[in-house]
Design a protein around this motif. Structure first.
Motif, PDB file in Angstrom:
ATOM      1  N   THR A  73      45.834  12.058  -5.598  1.00  0.00           N
ATOM      2  CA  THR A  73      44.632  12.287  -4.898  1.00  0.00           C
ATOM      3  C   THR A  73      44.910  13.663  -3.958  1.00  0.00           C
ATOM      4  O   THR A  73      46.041  13.723  -3.473  1.00  0.00           O
ATOM      5  CB  THR A  73      44.463  11.073  -3.714  1.00  0.00           C
ATOM      6  OG1 THR A  73      44.152   9.771  -4.754  1.00  0.00           O
ATOM      7  CG2 THR A  73      43.319  11.306  -2.947  1.00  0.00           C
ATOM      8  N   PHE A  74      43.715  14.526  -3.835  1.00  0.00           N
ATOM      9  CA  PHE A  74      43.877  15.557  -3.074  1.00  0.00           C
ATOM     10  C   PHE A  74      42.788  15.649  -1.938  1.00  0.00           C
ATOM     11  O   PHE A  74      41.769  15.118  -2.187  1.00  0.00           O
ATOM     12  CB  PHE A  74      43.657  16.699  -4.112  1.00  0.00           C
ATOM     13  CG  PHE A  74      43.903  17.963  -3.598  1.00  0.00           C
ATOM     14  CD1 PHE A  74      45.290  18.537  -3.204  1.00  0.00           C
ATOM     15  CD2 PHE A  74      42.637  18.949  -3.081  1.00  0.00           C
ATOM     16  CE1 PHE A  74      45.548  19.803  -2.961  1.00  0.00           C
ATOM     17  CE2 PHE A  74      43.210  20.313  -2.526  1.00  0.00           C
ATOM     18  CZ  PHE A  74      44.442  20.745  -2.561  1.00  0.00           C
ATOM     19  N   PHE A  75      43.061  15.862  -0.859  1.00  0.00           N
ATOM     20  CA  PHE A  75      42.496  15.812   0.353  1.00  0.00           C
ATOM     21  C   PHE A  75      42.103  17.195   0.987  1.00  0.00           C
ATOM     22  O   PHE A  75      42.957  17.963   1.237  1.00  0.00           O
ATOM     23  CB  PHE A  75      43.037  14.947   1.370  1.00  0.00           C
ATOM     24  CG  PHE A  75      42.293  14.721   2.856  1.00  0.00           C
ATOM     25  CD1 PHE A  75      40.848  14.564   2.668  1.00  0.00           C
ATOM     26  CD2 PHE A  75      42.851  14.861   3.836  1.00  0.00           C
ATOM     27  CE1 PHE A  75      40.261  14.456   3.920  1.00  0.00           C
ATOM     28  CE2 PHE A  75      42.285  14.635   5.197  1.00  0.00           C
ATOM     29  CZ  PHE A  75      40.858  14.463   5.242  1.00  0.00           C
ATOM     30  N   VAL A  76      40.819  17.473   1.383  1.00  0.00           N
ATOM     31  CA  VAL A  76      40.468  18.937   2.010  1.00  0.00           C
ATOM     32  C   VAL A  76      39.893  18.511   3.283  1.00  0.00           C
ATOM     33  O   VAL A  76      39.049  17.858   3.468  1.00  0.00           O
ATOM     34  CB  VAL A  76      39.674  19.734   0.914  1.00  0.00           C
ATOM     35  CG1 VAL A  76      39.263  20.955   1.656  1.00  0.00           C
ATOM     36  CG2 VAL A  76      39.829  19.675  -0.404  1.00  0.00           C
ATOM     37  N   ASP A  77      40.712  19.230   4.164  1.00  0.00           N
ATOM     38  CA  ASP A  77      40.050  19.141   5.757  1.00  0.00           C
ATOM     39  C   ASP A  77      40.507  20.365   6.363  1.00  0.00           C
ATOM     40  O   ASP A  77      41.639  20.957   6.206  1.00  0.00           O
ATOM     41  CB  ASP A  77      40.732  17.714   6.365  1.00  0.00           C
ATOM     42  CG  ASP A  77      39.989  17.403   7.422  1.00  0.00           C
ATOM     43  OD1 ASP A  77      39.800  18.035   8.512  1.00  0.00           O
ATOM     44  OD2 ASP A  77      39.364  16.301   7.685  1.00  0.00           O
ATOM     45  N   ASP A  78      39.822  20.658   7.528  1.00  0.00           N
ATOM     46  CA  ASP A  78      40.201  21.799   8.251  1.00  0.00           C
ATOM     47  C   ASP A  78      40.735  21.464   9.409  1.00  0.00           C
ATOM     48  O   ASP A  78      41.360  22.581  10.322  1.00  0.00           O
ATOM     49  CB  ASP A  78      38.782  22.639   8.736  1.00  0.00           C
ATOM     50  CG  ASP A  78      38.023  21.805   9.524  1.00  0.00           C
ATOM     51  OD1 ASP A  78      37.740  21.965  10.910  1.00  0.00           O
ATOM     52  OD2 ASP A  78      37.436  20.454   9.399  1.00  0.00           O
ATOM     53  N   THR A 104      45.070  16.410   7.968  1.00  0.00           N
ATOM     54  CA  THR A 104      45.745  16.576   6.525  1.00  0.00           C
ATOM     55  C   THR A 104      47.277  16.193   6.875  1.00  0.00           C
ATOM     56  O   THR A 104      47.852  15.571   5.759  1.00  0.00           O
ATOM     57  CB  THR A 104      45.715  18.114   6.015  1.00  0.00           C
ATOM     58  OG1 THR A 104      46.163  18.854   7.107  1.00  0.00           O
ATOM     59  CG2 THR A 104      44.323  18.381   5.634  1.00  0.00           C
ATOM     60  N   GLU A 105      47.789  16.271   7.838  1.00  0.00           N
ATOM     61  CA  GLU A 105      49.047  15.619   8.077  1.00  0.00           C
ATOM     62  C   GLU A 105      49.132  14.172   7.935  1.00  0.00           C
ATOM     63  O   GLU A 105      50.075  13.627   7.393  1.00  0.00           O
ATOM     64  CB  GLU A 105      49.664  15.997   9.331  1.00  0.00           C
ATOM     65  CG  GLU A 105      50.315  17.708   9.631  1.00  0.00           C
ATOM     66  CD  GLU A 105      50.509  18.080  10.830  1.00  0.00           C
ATOM     67  OE1 GLU A 105      50.225  17.463  12.022  1.00  0.00           O
ATOM     68  OE2 GLU A 105      51.122  19.168  10.985  1.00  0.00           O
ATOM     69  N   THR A 139      47.310  17.520  -0.047  1.00  0.00           N
ATOM     70  CA  THR A 139      46.273  18.019   0.873  1.00  0.00           C
ATOM     71  C   THR A 139      46.109  19.654   0.893  1.00  0.00           C
ATOM     72  O   THR A 139      47.051  20.430   0.551  1.00  0.00           O
ATOM     73  CB  THR A 139      46.610  17.828   2.400  1.00  0.00           C
ATOM     74  OG1 THR A 139      47.718  18.450   2.767  1.00  0.00           O
ATOM     75  CG2 THR A 139      47.073  16.336   2.409  1.00  0.00           C
ATOM     76  N   TRP A 140      44.770  19.976   1.336  1.00  0.00           N
ATOM     77  CA  TRP A 140      44.789  21.611   1.641  1.00  0.00           C
ATOM     78  C   TRP A 140      44.135  21.643   3.090  1.00  0.00           C
ATOM     79  O   TRP A 140      42.908  21.031   3.312  1.00  0.00           O
ATOM     80  CB  TRP A 140      43.693  21.914   0.699  1.00  0.00           C
ATOM     81  CG  TRP A 140      43.327  23.531   1.075  1.00  0.00           C
ATOM     82  CD1 TRP A 140      43.641  24.299   1.659  1.00  0.00           C
ATOM     83  CD2 TRP A 140      42.166  24.012   0.432  1.00  0.00           C
ATOM     84  NE1 TRP A 140      42.943  25.706   1.750  1.00  0.00           N
ATOM     85  CE2 TRP A 140      41.802  25.442   0.951  1.00  0.00           C
ATOM     86  CE3 TRP A 140      41.001  23.748  -0.492  1.00  0.00           C
ATOM     87  CZ2 TRP A 140      40.791  26.203   0.636  1.00  0.00           C
ATOM     88  CZ3 TRP A 140      39.893  24.412  -0.737  1.00  0.00           C
ATOM     89  CH2 TRP A 140      39.915  25.847  -0.250  1.00  0.00           C
ATOM     90  N   ASN A 141      44.847  22.122   4.072  1.00  0.00           N
ATOM     91  CA  ASN A 141      44.301  22.376   5.294  1.00  0.00           C
ATOM     92  C   ASN A 141      43.726  23.715   5.323  1.00  0.00           C
ATOM     93  O   ASN A 141      44.267  24.898   5.443  1.00  0.00           O
ATOM     94  CB  ASN A 141      45.397  22.495   6.392  1.00  0.00           C
ATOM     95  CG  ASN A 141      44.981  22.650   8.066  1.00  0.00           C
ATOM     96  OD1 ASN A 141      45.627  23.357   8.335  1.00  0.00           O
ATOM     97  ND2 ASN A 141      43.946  21.882   8.213  1.00  0.00           N
TER      98      ASN A 141
END
Length: 201
Positions: free
Chosen positions: A163-168, A173-174, A183-185
């Motif tokens: 699973t990959f999670f994208v959030d600003d 993300t941590e 993740t991708w911050n």
């Protein structure tokens, strides 16, 4: 291998002006009420209070503004939803390679406002790209609490390592990373969600 992608909403798809309510508080010399605003917003984002109760609470913090002005200011943080991002997520959904989910800290005032600004047809197109459309005020869970990520994983049979999670927001993300989710911050203003495929491990 990544099989599932979870997306945040604000500043990932729809552009935000997050400081707008702070500017209102500054304008009315109410910045000392910021801790109460954060507490009020936390309750509102997990559906513990209604929109009417939230605006009434906001009015107590900023009594110089009318409830109508406060509602307008609250919704003013929602800016545009660029068409290239809608096209991107529709293309990704049509490929069918990944299971797609939306997971947003949001509230009962913002979602109808976004739909109205986008137009209902476009909003429904966007919503239909996702297997599940999770909004914090509906599921009564909020990022970065670990329970919200566990909820999404368990309810959909997702493995964290797939699973990959994208959030600003770094804290979000941590928290996901602590459960083994990749993740991708996303750095707002420097990166765009359409760059997603280059960010996948």
């Amino acid at each position: 291998m990544v099989k599932n992608i979870i997306f945040d909403f604000g500043d990932i798809f729809v552009n935000l002006d997050k400081p707008v309510i702070l500017r209102e508080m500054e304008k009315y010399k109410c910045l000392d009420a910021l801790p109460q605003l954060e507490s009020l917003n936390s309750k509102y984002e997990i559906g513990l209070i209604s929109s009417e109760e939230f605006i009434a609470g906001l009015h107590k913090l900023i009594p110089q503004a009318t409830p109508e002005q406060l509602t307008d200011s609250w919704n003013a943080m929602l800016l545009d939803f660029p068409d290239h991002r809608l096209g991107f997520i529709e293309g990704l959904a049509n490929e069918g390679k990944y299971r797609l989910f939306l997971l947003s800290n949001t509230n009962a005032l913002h979602i109808p406002h976004v739909a109205q600004k986008m137009g209902l047809e476009k909003f429904e197109r966007f919503k239909n790209c996702f297997e599940q459309f999770y909004l914090s005020h509906e599921i009564q869970l909020r990022k970065p609490h670990l329970d919200i990520y566990k909820f999404v994983l368990e309810n959909n049979g997702l493995k964290p390592e797939e699973t990959f999670f994208v959030d600003d927001t770094k804290a979000n993300t941590e928290a996901a990373e602590s459960l083994g989710i990749k993740t991708w911050n996303l750095l707002v203003g420097q990166e765009d969600v359409v760059q997603l495929l280059s960010k996948l491990p």
